[in-house]
Structure formats: structure tokens, C-alpha cells
Design a protein around this motif. Structure first.
Motif, PDB file in Angstrom:
ATOM      1  N   GLU A  64     -47.787  18.780  14.252  1.00 57.91           N
ATOM      2  CA  GLU A  64     -49.002  19.584  14.131  1.00 57.91           C
ATOM      3  C   GLU A  64     -49.620  19.837  15.496  1.00 57.91           C
ATOM      4  N   ARG A 104     -53.557  21.819  10.567  1.00 54.16           N
ATOM      5  CA  ARG A 104     -53.822  20.576   9.842  1.00 54.16           C
ATOM      6  C   ARG A 104     -54.168  19.443  10.822  1.00 54.16           C
ATOM      7  N   ILE A 145     -57.100  20.902   6.104  1.00 51.93           N
ATOM      8  CA  ILE A 145     -56.056  20.361   5.225  1.00 51.93           C
ATOM      9  C   ILE A 145     -55.583  19.023   5.780  1.00 51.93           C
ATOM     10  N   ASN A 146     -55.597  17.989   4.934  1.00 50.28           N
ATOM     11  CA  ASN A 146     -55.151  16.670   5.401  1.00 50.28           C
ATOM     12  C   ASN A 146     -53.821  16.256   4.779  1.00 50.28           C
TER      13      ASN A 146
END
Length: 311
Positions: A64, A104, A145-146
Motif C-alpha cells: 500500500e 488503504r 478502507i482498513n
């Protein structure tokens, strides 16, 4: 389709509403080295809608943090195109909330977020605090968003070389290199780490055999690089390997040079549950330059698929 043009193809698919081509483009980005796509020249030139399509993917072969850095590159290019300074404020404006919300951040490692993201002002102060809370407390809900993206597997370099033989003399002969190997589980061969010449360059055709059947041909040119003994050569396409088959890799190199090579090797290597076993060349031409104990082929990069439990 390759890592340098897939973003352009995706944009064209969006413009002409070609759903099949769009799906194929996104599948290619998921299936290949996604970080190479993120670092490509075409990535920074793609449309915002194309960027959003990529960021919406639940599977990427990139961290990410690499996604965030790629998005910053994209926004920086937009700033340059608009004649604006590449400040954090302008980068945020170009990304907009619609892109920022798709990164994310809570899935980053604490180290990546601290050293790469929080040292800049692309995110607002309240966003930084919210993400820190999400990272330290997995149950904390933020607007980001996790859920981590799934990766397709681990890329592992199986290094067979345990010591390097320094080159001596100069050769103008056509040198032949070859080696056979097996794997213990299904995986994919994605790259070969090859020794470089100590002077000049050499050229040849890399061949992969499954038993006695040719399955891949690729022209390879290796150039001398000061201080570099070996280099990872990516295959044009990844090759699926099965434990029931024996594979051979071979190459004939032409050029006036000698190169580095293995002085000693490991015959069996295990990583991520996969064992790779080497043997003398079983298919094709004879070779005295490489065998199971010495010679060319520093290592092999395998993509080892992971099993994901998707709830």
C-alpha cells in the motif's frame, strides 16, 4: 500488453466502453508485478477514472505504500502539466478526496506510514490521527478502507550460488550454459538472476524446456556494469511449474567477453514451502560452462501462490 502500456490500454477501454478489454487490463495489473505498473511512465499519464479503477482492485502485487507513492507520482505529473508547483497542497488537490479515499492507509505498516506518509502534508491532521488510531487499534473505524488488499503470492529468489567465481581472460567463443531443475509444489517462474560479463556484452536466446518440449524463448542481452556481478532478468511472461515435470533452462551466449559465475552452489533450496532441486542439464546441447556445481544462473525468482481465506 505489458507493464508499460497496460495503463494506456485501460484508459482506451474506458473511453470506448470496452468491458472485456477493461477486465483484461485490470487482470493483467493484478496478475503481473503491480509495482512495475505503478512505476511505469504510462501510469502517471492515465486518467483519473483509470487510476480509480486500479485503486478499487482488491488484489495487487504491491504494498500500500507503493500504491501511495505511485499516486503521488501521478498527481505530481498533473501539477507539472498544469504549470503548478509540486507542493503537498497541490498534490492533494490533484488527487482529490475521491482518490485519497481509495488508498488503504490503515493497512500500511507503522514504519511505512510514519516514514513515508506522516512526514508530508498530503493528508490533513485529523486524517493522520485517524489512520494512526486505525493502525494501532484494528477495530477503530475511520473513513479509510482498513481491509488489506490480497497479494497473489510471495516472490522468492532461490539463490543457488554460494560463492562467486571471478572472471579471468577474454573469450570470443559461443558459450553454452544449461541446467535442469524440479519444484516440489505448483509455482511460477517469473525471472532468472544471471551473471553479467566482466567486459563488453553478450547476447543469446534463453530457452525453457518442460521435459524435451520447448515452452519459452526470449532474447537476452547482458551488458557489463561496473561493480555489478549479476542481474535479475524478468521473463516476458511467467511460466507455471508443476512438481510432476522436470524443467531445463539453457542459453547460448555470443560475444567477446568472460563473465562472473558460480564457484560453488546449493543443489537444493527450500523457501515458502517449495523445494527447488537442481541437476545437470537433461535436455538439449552439451555444456561444459555450467552444471549443477558451477557456472551460470545465480538464482531463480519463483512466485509462490498463497491460499487466502476470503470471508
Amino acid at each position: 500488453m505489458d507493464t508499460e502500456n497496460v495503463c494506456t490500454i485501460l484508459d482506451q477501454a474506458i473511453v470506448f466502453d470496452d468491458k472485456d478489454l477493461k477486465v483484461k487490463s485490470l487482470e493483467f495489473i493484478m496478475d503481473t508485478k503491480s509495482e512495475s505498473v505503478l512505476k511505469s511512465n504510462a501510469f502517471v499519464r492515465m486518467s483519473k477514472s483509470g487510476l480509480q479503477e486500479v485503486l478499487n482492485l482488491d488484489i495487487l502485487n504491491a504494498s500500500e505504500c507503493e500504491v501511495y507513492v505511485g499516486c503521488k507520482r501521478w498527481a505530481s505529473q498533473r501539477c507539472r502539466d498544469a504549470g503548478k508547483q509540486e507542493t503537498d497542497e497541490h498534490i492533494r488537490q490533484e488527487l482529490g478526496d475521491e482518490v485519497i479515499s481509495l488508498i488503504r492507509f490503515p493497512t500500511m505498516t507503522p514504519e511505512d506510514f510514519t516514514h513515508v506518509v506522516s512526514t508530508e502534508n498530503v493528508l490533513k491532521k485529523d486524517e493522520l490521527i485517524s489512520i494512526y488510531r486505525s493502525i494501532t487499534n484494528k477495530n477503530y473505524a475511520s473513513k479509510f478502507i482498513n481491509k488489506p488488499r490480497l497479494d497473489l503470492g510471495a516472490r522468492c529468489l532461490f539463490v543457488r550460488c554460494t560463492s562467486v567465481q571471478q572472471p579471468w581472460g577474454i573469450s570470443s567463443k559461443k558459450l553454452r550454459y544449461g541446467l535442469s531443475f524440479t519444484v516440489s509444489k505448483n509455482c511460477e517462474l517469473t525471472a532468472v538472476e544471471m551473471f553479467l560479463p566482466a567486459d563488453g556484452s553478450v547476447t543469446g536466446v534463453l530457452e525453457l524446456m518442460e521435459g524435451t518440449k520447448p515452452i519459452h524463448f526470449q532474447r537476452v542481452t547482458l551488458h557489463y556494469k561496473h561493480g555489478v556481478e549479476h542481474l535479475l532478468v524478468n521473463l516476458d511472461k511467467s511460466l507455471i511449474l508443476h512438481p510432476s515435470n522436470e524443467y531445463s533452462i539453457r542459453i547460448r551466449m555470443a560475444g567477446r567477453s568472460c563473465g562472473y559465475s558460480c564457484a560453488s552452489t546449493a543443489n537444493t533450496i527450500s523457501m515458502e514451502g517449495v523445494t527447488m532441486t537442481f541437476s545437470d542439464l537433461k535436455a538439449g546441447f552439451d555444456t561444459v560452462a555450467t552444471n549443477v556445481s558451477q557456472g551460470q544462473f545465480y538464482g531463480f525468482e519463483l512466485l509462490i501462490k498463497k491460499r487466502h481465506n476470503i470471508a
